[in-house]
Design a protein around this motif. Structure first.
Motif, PDB file in Angstrom:
ATOM      1  N   GLU A   8       0.818  -1.224   0.000  1.00 15.57           N
ATOM      2  CA  GLU A   8       0.000   0.000   0.000  1.00 15.57           C
ATOM      3  C   GLU A   8       0.851   1.272   0.000  1.00 15.57           C
ATOM      4  O   GLU A   8       0.650   2.176   0.806  1.00 15.57           O
ATOM      5  N   SER A   9       1.807   1.336  -0.936  1.00 21.05           N
ATOM      6  CA  SER A   9       2.569   2.576  -1.128  1.00 21.05           C
ATOM      7  C   SER A   9       3.098   2.592  -2.558  1.00 21.05           C
ATOM      8  O   SER A   9       3.221   1.545  -3.201  1.00 21.05           O
ATOM      9  N   TRP A  10       3.400   3.794  -3.054  1.00 20.85           N
ATOM     10  CA  TRP A  10       3.897   3.895  -4.419  1.00 20.85           C
ATOM     11  C   TRP A  10       4.547   5.256  -4.644  1.00 20.85           C
ATOM     12  O   TRP A  10       4.285   6.234  -3.934  1.00 20.85           O
ATOM     13  N   PHE A  11       5.443   5.307  -5.622  1.00 16.45           N
ATOM     14  CA  PHE A  11       6.051   6.538  -6.095  1.00 16.45           C
ATOM     15  C   PHE A  11       5.447   6.882  -7.454  1.00 16.45           C
ATOM     16  O   PHE A  11       5.171   5.997  -8.271  1.00 16.45           O
ATOM     17  N   ILE A  12       5.251   8.172  -7.708  1.00 16.87           N
ATOM     18  CA  ILE A  12       4.708   8.650  -8.978  1.00 16.87           C
ATOM     19  C   ILE A  12       5.733   9.587  -9.612  1.00 16.87           C
ATOM     20  O   ILE A  12       6.237  10.510  -8.956  1.00 16.87           O
ATOM     21  N   HIS A  13       6.061   9.335 -10.871  1.00 10.75           N
ATOM     22  CA  HIS A  13       6.981  10.192 -11.616  1.00 10.75           C
ATOM     23  C   HIS A  13       6.204  10.782 -12.795  1.00 10.75           C
ATOM     24  O   HIS A  13       5.651  10.052 -13.619  1.00 10.75           O
ATOM     25  N   LEU A  14       6.154  12.108 -12.874  1.00 11.90           N
ATOM     26  CA  LEU A  14       5.348  12.804 -13.880  1.00 11.90           C
ATOM     27  C   LEU A  14       6.230  13.626 -14.814  1.00 11.90           C
ATOM     28  O   LEU A  14       7.235  14.224 -14.388  1.00 11.90           O
ATOM     29  N   ILE A  15       5.857  13.649 -16.090  1.00 10.66           N
ATOM     30  CA  ILE A  15       6.483  14.536 -17.072  1.00 10.66           C
ATOM     31  C   ILE A  15       5.451  15.582 -17.482  1.00 10.66           C
ATOM     32  O   ILE A  15       4.365  15.243 -17.961  1.00 10.66           O
ATOM     33  N   HIS A  16       5.777  16.837 -17.290  1.00  8.26           N
ATOM     34  CA  HIS A  16       4.903  17.951 -17.675  1.00  8.26           C
ATOM     35  C   HIS A  16       5.443  18.546 -18.973  1.00  8.26           C
ATOM     36  O   HIS A  16       6.560  19.073 -19.009  1.00  8.26           O
ATOM     37  N   SER A  74      -1.099  -6.325   0.689  1.00  7.06           N
ATOM     38  CA  SER A  74      -2.011  -5.560  -0.161  1.00  7.06           C
ATOM     39  C   SER A  74      -1.239  -4.775  -1.205  1.00  7.06           C
ATOM     40  O   SER A  74      -0.467  -3.867  -0.872  1.00  7.06           O
ATOM     41  N   ASP A  75      -1.422  -5.148  -2.470  1.00  4.79           N
ATOM     42  CA  ASP A  75      -0.935  -4.368  -3.608  1.00  4.79           C
ATOM     43  C   ASP A  75       0.578  -4.214  -3.613  1.00  4.79           C
ATOM     44  O   ASP A  75       1.097  -3.124  -3.837  1.00  4.79           O
ATOM     45  N   VAL A  76       1.278  -5.310  -3.373  1.00  7.54           N
ATOM     46  CA  VAL A  76       2.734  -5.342  -3.528  1.00  7.54           C
ATOM     47  C   VAL A  76       3.089  -6.739  -4.011  1.00  7.54           C
ATOM     48  O   VAL A  76       2.620  -7.732  -3.470  1.00  7.54           O
ATOM     49  N   GLY A  77       3.885  -6.815  -5.077  1.00  3.69           N
ATOM     50  CA  GLY A  77       4.144  -8.087  -5.720  1.00  3.69           C
ATOM     51  C   GLY A  77       5.170  -8.945  -5.015  1.00  3.69           C
ATOM     52  O   GLY A  77       5.919  -8.485  -4.143  1.00  3.69           O
ATOM     53  N   ALA A  78       5.225 -10.208  -5.428  1.00  2.55           N
ATOM     54  CA  ALA A  78       6.143 -11.165  -4.811  1.00  2.55           C
ATOM     55  C   ALA A  78       7.603 -10.756  -5.000  1.00  2.55           C
ATOM     56  O   ALA A  78       8.449 -11.032  -4.143  1.00  2.55           O
ATOM     57  N   GLY A 116      -5.466  -5.881  -5.773  1.00  2.00           N
ATOM     58  CA  GLY A 116      -4.871  -4.665  -6.295  1.00  2.00           C
ATOM     59  C   GLY A 116      -4.088  -4.975  -7.550  1.00  2.00           C
ATOM     60  O   GLY A 116      -3.981  -6.127  -7.981  1.00  2.00           O
ATOM     61  N   TYR A 117      -3.499  -3.961  -8.145  1.00  2.00           N
ATOM     62  CA  TYR A 117      -2.765  -4.142  -9.396  1.00  2.00           C
ATOM     63  C   TYR A 117      -1.518  -5.006  -9.210  1.00  2.00           C
ATOM     64  O   TYR A 117      -0.980  -5.522 -10.196  1.00  2.00           O
ATOM     65  N   LEU A 118      -1.021  -5.143  -7.977  1.00  2.00           N
ATOM     66  CA  LEU A 118       0.135  -6.004  -7.717  1.00  2.00           C
ATOM     67  C   LEU A 118      -0.183  -6.993  -6.612  1.00  2.00           C
ATOM     68  O   LEU A 118       0.631  -7.248  -5.720  1.00  2.00           O
ATOM     69  N   ILE A 123      -1.352  -6.928 -12.646  1.00  2.91           N
ATOM     70  CA  ILE A 123      -1.274  -6.327 -13.971  1.00  2.91           C
ATOM     71  C   ILE A 123      -0.108  -6.946 -14.743  1.00  2.91           C
ATOM     72  O   ILE A 123       1.013  -7.071 -14.228  1.00  2.91           O
ATOM     73  N   ASP A 124      -0.369  -7.373 -15.964  1.00  3.66           N
ATOM     74  CA  ASP A 124       0.635  -8.017 -16.818  1.00  3.66           C
ATOM     75  C   ASP A 124       1.244  -9.263 -16.164  1.00  3.66           C
ATOM     76  O   ASP A 124       2.330  -9.697 -16.556  1.00  3.66           O
ATOM     77  N   GLY A 125       0.582  -9.819 -15.173  1.00  3.49           N
ATOM     78  CA  GLY A 125       1.100 -10.998 -14.476  1.00  3.49           C
ATOM     79  C   GLY A 125       2.300 -10.722 -13.596  1.00  3.49           C
ATOM     80  O   GLY A 125       2.995 -11.657 -13.175  1.00  3.49           O
ATOM     81  N   LYS A 126       2.542  -9.450 -13.230  1.00  3.26           N
ATOM     82  CA  LYS A 126       3.784  -9.082 -12.548  1.00  3.26           C
ATOM     83  C   LYS A 126       3.802  -9.411 -11.064  1.00  3.26           C
ATOM     84  O   LYS A 126       4.878  -9.492 -10.461  1.00  3.26           O
ATOM     85  N   ALA A 127       2.645  -9.579 -10.433  1.00  2.00           N
ATOM     86  CA  ALA A 127       2.642  -9.848  -8.987  1.00  2.00           C
ATOM     87  C   ALA A 127       3.171 -11.245  -8.671  1.00  2.00           C
ATOM     88  O   ALA A 127       3.782 -11.461  -7.620  1.00  2.00           O
ATOM     89  N   ARG A 128       2.860 -12.238  -9.491  1.00  2.00           N
ATOM     90  CA  ARG A 128       3.512 -13.550  -9.492  1.00  2.00           C
ATOM     91  C   ARG A 128       3.315 -14.369  -8.218  1.00  2.00           C
ATOM     92  O   ARG A 128       4.148 -15.203  -7.880  1.00  2.00           O
ATOM     93  N   TYR A 129       2.216 -14.200  -7.519  1.00  2.00           N
ATOM     94  CA  TYR A 129       2.025 -15.010  -6.307  1.00  2.00           C
ATOM     95  C   TYR A 129       1.691 -16.467  -6.634  1.00  2.00           C
ATOM     96  O   TYR A 129       1.855 -17.341  -5.784  1.00  2.00           O
TER      97      TYR A 129
END
Length: 246
Positions: A8-16, A74-78, A116-118, A123-129
Motif C-alpha cells: 500500500e505505497s507507491w512513487f509517482i513520476h510525472l512529465i509535464h 495488499s498491492d505489492v508483488g512477490a 490490487g494491481y500487484l 497487472i501483466d502478471g507481474k505480482a507472481r504469487y
C-alpha cells in the motif's frame, strides 16, 4: 489485536510538457488510510510497512512474525519480497520472506491477501504469487497472466452464506469497480462472490488460517460508497478476527 500491513505505497513520476519545454516531478503516496483507521479505532495496533521498506523493516523469521495476530499483504508483488537490493544488486543470499510467512501460517499464523494491481497475479502478471511459496496456502488459485477485471459500471458483491468472518450488515453491499480474478479451491470456504468470481474466501491450512479479499481496500476499485458503507469497519474487523482464530 496486532496487524502487520505490507504494501500500500507507491512513487509517482510525472512529465509535464508545456509546448517546447518540459519538466519532471516525483511524489510518494501511501494508501490504506481508511483500512488502518477503522482497525485503530478499535484500539488495535496496525504496523504498516510500505512496499519500499519491506526489504529493511519486515521481520524475516517466523519468530518475528509471531508478534502479529495477522499479516495483510495488499498491492505489492512477490518480487518485492524476493528480489531485495542485497539479492538483486550484490547476489547476496538472505532469508526468503515469503517462505517465512508460509511457515508462520502453517504453525498457527493468519494471512490475508487483499486485491490490487500487484496482488495475486496482477497487472501483466507481474505480482507472481502463483509462483510463490504462498500459492498453495490461499483459499483460491491464482491465475497466470493479467488477472484484473475492470468494471467501471460497477459489479455487485453477493453473499453466499452467513459466516463469523462477515459483517452482520444485511443491506446490499455497495458495488466495486474491479477485482483480481481467481478460482475457488475445493478445500476453502467461498463466502462472497463478485460477478462469477470469488471476492471473499477463507481456509484452514496447517495450524493457521488464510483469507482473500480480491478487490481493493481503497480507491480505485473500492469507491467512496464502499468506504463509507456501515459494514466496512465490521468487515475487516470480523475477517481478521476470524483468521486470527480469536
Amino acid at each position: 489485536m496486532r496487524v502487520l500491513l505490507l504494501g500500500e505505497s507507491w512513487f509517482i513520476h510525472l512529465i509535464h510538457q508545456k509546448g517546447f519545454d518540459s519538466f519532471t516531478n516525483s511524489e510518494y503516496q501511501e494508501g490504506g488510510h481508511e483500512f488502518k483507521a477503522v482497525l485503530r479505532a478499535r484500539d488495535w495496533v496496525v504496523d504498516h510497512i510500505p512496499a519500499h521498506r519491506i526489504a529493511d523493516d519486515m521481520p524475516t523469521t517466523v519468530e518475528g512474525l509471531r508478534a502479529y495476530d495477522c499479516v495483510v499483504i495488499s498491492d505489492v508483488g512477490a518480487n518485492t519480497f524476493l528480489l531485495t537490493p542485497s539479492v538483486f544488486r550484490t547476489s547476496a543470499s538472505e532469508p526468503n520472506r515469503l517462505a517465512a510467512i508460509r511457515e508462520y501460517v502453517l504453525t498457527g499464523g493468519a494471512l490475508l491477501m487483499v486485491g490490487g494491481y500487484l496482488s495475486f497475479s496482477g497487472i501483466d502478471g507481474k505480482a507472481r504469487y502463483g509462483q510463490s511459496p504462498l500459492a498453495d496456502l490461499l483459499p483460491v488459485d491464482v491465475l497466470s497472466g493479467d488477472d484484473r477485471v475492470e468494471a467501471p459500471e460497477g459489479v455487485q458483491p453477493k453473499v453466499l452464506t452467513a459466516h463469523p468472518a462477515l459483517p452482520d450488515e444485511t443491506t446490499e453491499w455497495p458495488a466495486l469497480l474491479g477485482y483480481n480474478r481467481t478460482t475457488a479451491r475445493d478445500d476453502g470456504d467461498l463466502l462472497v462472490t463478485v460477478g462469477p468470481d470469488p471476492l471473499i474466501a477463507v481456509r484452514q491450512v496447517g495450524q493457521g488460517r488464510t483469507g482473500v479479499f480480491t478487490s481493493d481496500l481503497a480507491p480505485h476499485w473500492a469507491p467512496p460508497p464502499f468506504l463509507s458503507w456501515p459494514g466496512y469497519p465490521e468487515l475487516w474487523a470480523r475477517l481478521i478476527t476470524w483468521l486470527a482464530a480469536r
